[in-house]
Design a protein around this motif. Structure first.
Motif, PDB file in Angstrom:
ATOM      1  N   ARG A 138      39.338 -38.909  10.822  1.00 54.33           N
ATOM      2  CA  ARG A 138      40.112 -39.420  11.952  1.00 54.33           C
ATOM      3  C   ARG A 138      39.265 -39.392  13.225  1.00 54.33           C
ATOM      4  NH1 ARG A 138      45.229 -40.270  11.816  1.00 54.33           N
ATOM      5  NH2 ARG A 138      45.636 -38.716  10.205  1.00 54.33           N
ATOM      6  N   ASN A 139      39.099 -40.571  13.821  1.00 56.88           N
ATOM      7  CA  ASN A 139      38.427 -40.701  15.121  1.00 56.88           C
ATOM      8  C   ASN A 139      37.001 -40.173  15.132  1.00 56.88           C
ATOM      9  OD1 ASN A 139      40.820 -41.793  16.080  1.00 56.88           O
ATOM     10  ND2 ASN A 139      41.564 -39.827  16.811  1.00 56.88           N
ATOM     11  N   LYS A 140      36.319 -40.322  13.996  1.00 59.18           N
ATOM     12  CA  LYS A 140      34.932 -39.869  13.920  1.00 59.18           C
ATOM     13  C   LYS A 140      34.256 -40.555  12.747  1.00 59.18           C
ATOM     14  CE  LYS A 140      32.122 -35.689  13.428  1.00 59.18           C
ATOM     15  NZ  LYS A 140      31.144 -36.244  12.530  1.00 59.18           N
ATOM     16  N   GLN A 141      33.071 -41.104  13.025  1.00 57.60           N
ATOM     17  CA  GLN A 141      32.215 -41.637  11.970  1.00 57.60           C
ATOM     18  C   GLN A 141      30.800 -41.181  12.303  1.00 57.60           C
ATOM     19  OE1 GLN A 141      33.125 -43.362   9.097  1.00 57.60           O
ATOM     20  NE2 GLN A 141      35.184 -42.847   9.764  1.00 57.60           N
ATOM     21  N   GLY A 142      30.242 -40.332  11.471  1.00 56.41           N
ATOM     22  CA  GLY A 142      28.902 -39.813  11.744  1.00 56.41           C
ATOM     23  C   GLY A 142      28.875 -39.073  13.067  1.00 56.41           C
ATOM     24  N   VAL A 143      27.918 -39.451  13.914  1.00 56.44           N
ATOM     25  CA  VAL A 143      27.783 -38.787  15.219  1.00 56.44           C
ATOM     26  C   VAL A 143      28.721 -39.370  16.275  1.00 56.44           C
ATOM     27  CG1 VAL A 143      25.388 -38.131  14.782  1.00 56.44           C
ATOM     28  CG2 VAL A 143      25.878 -40.290  15.941  1.00 56.44           C
ATOM     29  N   ASP A 144      29.393 -40.452  15.944  1.00 61.57           N
ATOM     30  CA  ASP A 144      30.296 -41.102  16.894  1.00 61.57           C
ATOM     31  C   ASP A 144      31.679 -40.473  16.809  1.00 61.57           C
ATOM     32  OD1 ASP A 144      28.480 -43.078  17.933  1.00 61.57           O
ATOM     33  OD2 ASP A 144      28.628 -44.082  16.001  1.00 61.57           O
ATOM     34  N   PHE A 175      35.771 -52.556   3.034  1.00 62.13           N
ATOM     35  CA  PHE A 175      36.042 -51.743   4.222  1.00 62.13           C
ATOM     36  C   PHE A 175      36.041 -50.254   3.861  1.00 62.13           C
ATOM     37  CE2 PHE A 175      39.639 -49.550   6.351  1.00 62.13           C
ATOM     38  CZ  PHE A 175      39.129 -49.445   7.636  1.00 62.13           C
ATOM     39  N   PHE A 176      36.734 -49.882   2.783  1.00 68.74           N
ATOM     40  CA  PHE A 176      36.779 -48.476   2.386  1.00 68.74           C
ATOM     41  C   PHE A 176      35.404 -47.964   1.940  1.00 68.74           C
ATOM     42  CE2 PHE A 176      41.498 -49.130   1.475  1.00 68.74           C
ATOM     43  CZ  PHE A 176      41.878 -48.562   2.675  1.00 68.74           C
ATOM     44  N   GLU A 177      34.588 -48.851   1.391  1.00 68.63           N
ATOM     45  CA  GLU A 177      33.239 -48.469   0.967  1.00 68.63           C
ATOM     46  C   GLU A 177      32.261 -48.372   2.138  1.00 68.63           C
ATOM     47  OE1 GLU A 177      32.303 -51.545  -1.817  1.00 68.63           O
ATOM     48  OE2 GLU A 177      33.735 -50.810  -3.303  1.00 68.63           O
ATOM     49  N   SER A 178      32.594 -48.998   3.268  1.00 68.95           N
ATOM     50  CA  SER A 178      31.652 -49.116   4.382  1.00 68.95           C
ATOM     51  C   SER A 178      31.606 -47.899   5.294  1.00 68.95           C
ATOM     52  CB  SER A 178      31.996 -50.355   5.232  1.00 68.95           C
ATOM     53  OG  SER A 178      33.182 -50.145   5.984  1.00 68.95           O
ATOM     54  N   HIS A 179      32.547 -46.973   5.141  1.00 68.02           N
ATOM     55  CA  HIS A 179      32.631 -45.829   6.052  1.00 68.02           C
ATOM     56  C   HIS A 179      33.494 -44.747   5.403  1.00 68.02           C
ATOM     57  CE1 HIS A 179      36.565 -47.529   6.722  1.00 68.02           C
ATOM     58  NE2 HIS A 179      36.873 -46.601   7.595  1.00 68.02           N
ATOM     59  N   ASP A 180      33.758 -43.670   6.137  1.00 63.24           N
ATOM     60  CA  ASP A 180      34.625 -42.606   5.635  1.00 63.24           C
ATOM     61  C   ASP A 180      36.038 -42.815   6.177  1.00 63.24           C
ATOM     62  OD1 ASP A 180      36.004 -40.323   4.948  1.00 63.24           O
ATOM     63  OD2 ASP A 180      34.611 -38.926   5.904  1.00 63.24           O
ATOM     64  N   PRO A 181      36.928 -43.398   5.378  1.00 64.47           N
ATOM     65  CA  PRO A 181      38.281 -43.667   5.861  1.00 64.47           C
ATOM     66  C   PRO A 181      39.173 -42.422   5.903  1.00 64.47           C
ATOM     67  CG  PRO A 181      38.109 -44.353   3.588  1.00 64.47           C
ATOM     68  CD  PRO A 181      36.731 -43.890   4.010  1.00 64.47           C
ATOM     69  N   THR A 182      38.611 -41.264   5.556  1.00 63.68           N
ATOM     70  CA  THR A 182      39.382 -40.020   5.613  1.00 63.68           C
ATOM     71  C   THR A 182      39.082 -39.230   6.881  1.00 63.68           C
ATOM     72  OG1 THR A 182      37.755 -38.603   4.483  1.00 63.68           O
ATOM     73  CG2 THR A 182      39.271 -39.883   3.084  1.00 63.68           C
TER      74      THR A 182
END
Length: 157
Positions: free
Chosen positions: A82-88, A73-80
Motif C-alpha cells: 500500500r502506497n509504496k513501490q520500491g524506494v518510492d 498489471f499485477f506482474e509489473s509491480h507489488d500489488p500487495t
C-alpha cells in the motif's frame, strides 16, 4: 483501439514494462485520481494533490484483452504494497486500477479475486479499483523516460 489506465508506482518502469506486449499500441504517463487541475510533477511528487502516477495504455482488444492487461498489471509491480513501490513511498505511488466503465470494473474485481486465490503473493492484493477521473499527461521529459535515459532507478527527484 481501447484504453486502460493503471497506477503501479513510478511510471517510468511501468511504461517500459507494458510497451513490450503485442497489442499495446501507445502509452502515455501522467497523473490521475487527484483534486488539482493540470498538476505538475513537482506538485504530484509531494503527495498533496491526491494524484497517482499512472500510465494510459491504448491497446487493440483483438490482440490483447483488458483481462490480460490486468494480469500484466499485477506482474509489473507489488500489488500487495500500500502506497509504496520500491524506494518510492506515498499515495502518489499507489497501486490502482482506474476503470472507465462497468465492464472494466467487473474484470478488475474478478482478477483481484483470482490472483488472491492463486496464493502467488504472501499478502492480499490492496490495489485500489476506482473510477477514472481526468488523466493529465505528465511533462514531456517523463514520456518514454527509460528509452531516453536508459535504466534509471525511480525515487529520484
Amino acid at each position: 483501439m481501447a484504453t486502460a489506465i493503471f497506477g503501479a508506482g513510478c511510471f517510468w518502469g511501468v511504461e517500459a514494462f507494458f510497451e513490450r506486449f503485442e497489442g499495446v499500441t501507445a502509452t502515455r504517463v501522467g497523473y490521475t485520481g487527484g483534486n488539482v487541475e493540470n498538476p505538475t510533477y513537482e506538485q504530484v511528487k509531494t503527495g498533496e494533490t491526491g494524484h497517482a502516477e499512472a500510465i494510459r495504455l491504448e491497446y487493440d482488444p483483438s490482440v490483447i484483452t483488458y483481462a490480460e492487461l490486468v494480469n500484466i498489471f499485477f506482474e509489473s509491480h507489488d500489488p500487495t504494497s500500500r502506497n509504496k513501490q520500491g524506494v518510492d513511498v506515498g499515495h502518489q505511488y499507489r497501486s490502482a486500477i482506474f476503470y472507465a466503465d462497468a465492464s472494466q470494473k467487473y474484470i478488475a474485481e474478478e482478477k483481484v479475486k483470482e490472483w488472491d486465490a492463486k496464493g502467488i503473493f504472501k499478502r492480499p492484493i490492496v490495489s485500489e479499483i476506482v473510477e477514472l477521473s481526468t488523466f493529465y499527461d505528465a511533462e514531456e521529459y517523463h514520456q518514454k523516460y527509460i528509452h531516453k535515459n536508459g535504466s534509471v532507478a525511480c525515487g529520484i527527484g
